[in-house]
Enzyme design. Sequence first.
Site, PDB file in Angstrom:
ATOM      1  CD  GLN A   1     -12.802 -41.489  29.195  1.00  0.00           C
ATOM      2  OE1 GLN A   1     -13.887 -41.791  29.639  1.00  0.00           O
ATOM      3  NE2 GLN A   1     -12.614 -41.162  27.926  1.00  0.00           N
TER       4      GLN A   1
ATOM      5  CG  LEU B   1     -15.602 -38.042  25.202  1.00  0.00           C
ATOM      6  CD1 LEU B   1     -16.167 -37.465  26.493  1.00  0.00           C
ATOM      7  CD2 LEU B   1     -15.912 -37.121  24.036  1.00  0.00           C
TER       8      LEU B   1
HETATM    9 NI    NI Z   1     -13.829 -44.027  26.364  1.00  0.00          NI
END
Ligand code: NI
Length: 172
Positions: free
Chosen positions: A51, A90
């Site tokens: 991420q 997120l």
């Molecule tokens: Ni996630």
Amino acid sequence: MALREVRTEGDPVLTKECKKITKMTPRTEELIDDMLETMYEYNGCGLAASQVGILRQLVVIDVDDGNQYVLINPEIVEKSGEETDYEGCLSVPGMRGKVTRAGKVKVRALDRSMEPIEIEAEGLLARCLQHEIDHIHGHLYTELVEGELLSADEMPEEEEPEEFLPESGEEA
Ligand code: NI
């Protein structure tokens, strides 16, 4: 320590398989600290290295149960039961969706000292572990959502778990 940019859905890095970590290096130490800072800054309950654009099998988790987990090469070795609840990420900011996952899991990983650890989890921690481990294999929760993906203000009031409130809530 520094905040890292969180990649969002559509970024190809989120769909890639991550590589195992074989030894701890100063660079990985720095990445772990940055990931923890980034997770707390954005009120996430978990964050995977992919991420923040790093294709390594590394996740950090804190579901507010008094534990902070840094998990290297985590693997689910047992799972049982089934639980459906709302989830956020997120990398999919502001959205929520219902996902059915195992209710209990056992996970094996290495900690940041590269020592083996085993976690038995249920509830939010079990959900978060499954969500983060999916990230390291290139999968987002949006692939599993039952029904509509909802924005936070479309969430049915009575079903909105406090953990997933948009301002103070958890995204992983
Ligand atoms: Ni996630």
